[in-house]
Design an enzyme around this catalytic site. Structure first.
Site, short mmCIF file in Angstrom:
data_model
loop_
_atom_site.label_atom_id
_atom_site.label_comp_id
_atom_site.label_asym_id
_atom_site.label_seq_id
_atom_site.Cartn_x
_atom_site.Cartn_y
_atom_site.Cartn_z
CB CYS A 100 54.10 57.43 189.85
SG CYS A 100 53.43 55.75 189.94
CB CYS A 199 57.88 50.51 184.91
SG CYS A 199 57.28 49.03 184.06
#
Length: 364
Positions: A100, A199
């Site tokens: 990410c 998340c």
């Protein structure tokens, strides 16, 4: 001369908020950018992006900076989440946070910021960047001063172009100092709990989440000697060194020690388990790694003492790079390492300088 324009990745957390505050105090022209990276099942129960955006807007208003929001969920699904599922399906254990950072926070975000006229970007990561004192024009990634919060491990796949445009203002601060700054300036998130984990998984059980995308493939759970001791739900739901969730009861010849995952037989769909944290199958003195990335652009020297981590919370372990080429590296450790896990990242350091690393292929 106009002030340099810095766009800060403003997440709604205390770290990025204090980052923006410090940069404004230092005279930069600061803009906040809130990134939404996940759309599926985005609820208050599991993902907090709605509340995070509210907090980010509140902080921007308090500091006196503009803020905008951008949606990178498609890029995230294509560049990060797809890889995440492919790796688990192959029986490996990936680290999506590292990917990410390389693909979203320091590529999609960086490109977007530059299109908005930014000179630099900044994030609330605990790390440091500097120009190499003996090699001008080359940038180095350094550990943060707060060793308990250092995040250089997660930034180990950044490149020279990304580092040359990035600021890490929190690299010299302790976490408690960051919270104190937030309190002093009345930021709404001064006491906000740090986000942990990924998340899109949130606080729910990991296996429950993964089953939505990778259906169960049950098989036997056995010892290295071939004794069947239970049944697993699917090899992709387990990782080397895992202790919790095995659901193995005791047996007459049991030594009373807990069970751990020690291997996966992908061909026969069998999970190999052993008893005892210090079982020999959980100990290795080396590894091979592929998908190599070296931050300076140069490979590390062989037969030179470095340090490395094979997981984030692990203390640095002395090592040597036995062999390295463009495809694979072999790393040997001075002491046995526990549960070296394919798919995780090995990150190499020279003192407090992060050199880069690669994706673990397996222990040797």
């Amino acid at each position: 001369m106009s002030k340099p324009h810095v766009i800060v990745g403003l997440s709604g957390g205390v770290d990025s908020s204090v980052t923006a505050l410090l940069l404004k105090q230092q005279g930069y022209h600061v803009t906040g950018l809130f990134m939404k990276n996940w759309e599926d099942d985005d609820t208050y129960e599991y993902c907090s992006s709605k509340q995070d955006l509210i907090d980010a807007v509140s902080v921007a208003d308090k500091i006196g900076i503009d803020i905008e929001a951008v949606n990178f969920s498609e890029e995230y699904k294509e560049r990060v989440f797809t890889n995440f599922l492919e790796e688990y399906q192959a029986g490996r254990t990936p680290n999506p946070d590292i990917l990410c950072n390389a693909e979203i926070k320091f590529k999609a975000f960086l490109n977007h910021a530059m299109s908005l006229g930014a000179d630099l970007i900044a994030t609330g990561h605990y790390a440091q960047v500097r120009e190499n004192p003996i090699q001008p024009g080359n940038f180095q990634l350094l550990k943060a001063d707060d060793g308990s919060k250092d995040q250089s491990y997660f930034l180990s796949r950044l490149n020279q172009a990304q580092l040359s445009k990035t600021l890490f203002p929190l690299g010299k601060y302790l976490k408690r100092e960051v919270r104190e700054i937030a309190r002093e300036h009345g930021l709404i998130n001064a006491e906000k709990k740090d986000s942990t984990g990924i998340c899109f998984i949130g606080e729910r059980p990991f296996q429950e989440f993964l089953q939505r995308y990778l259906p169960r493939q049950p098989g036997i759970m056995r010892t290295p000697e071939g004794k069947v001791v239970g049944e697993h739900e699917g090899l992709m739901y387990y990782t080397l060194g895992q202790r919790q969730g095995l659901k193995i009861g005791g047996s007459r010849d049991s030594n009373g020690e807990p069970w751990f995952v020690a291997g996966k037989d992908m061909v026969s769909n069998e999970l190999i388990v052993v008893q005892g944290h210090d079982h020999p199958l959980l100990q290795s003195d080396g590894l091979t790694a592929g998908q190599l990335h070296w931050i300076s652009g140069e490979q590390p020297r062989t037969n030179w003492v470095y340090a490395a981590k094979t997981r984030y919370r692990q203390p640095d372990a002395p090592c040597e790079v036995d062999a390295v080429n463009d495809v694979e590296a072999t790393i040997r450790f001075g002491q046995h390492q526990w549960a070296i896990t394919p798919g995780q990242s090995v990150v190499v350091y020279e003192s407090n300088v992060c050199l880069g690393g690669g994706i673990i292929n397996g222990a040797i």
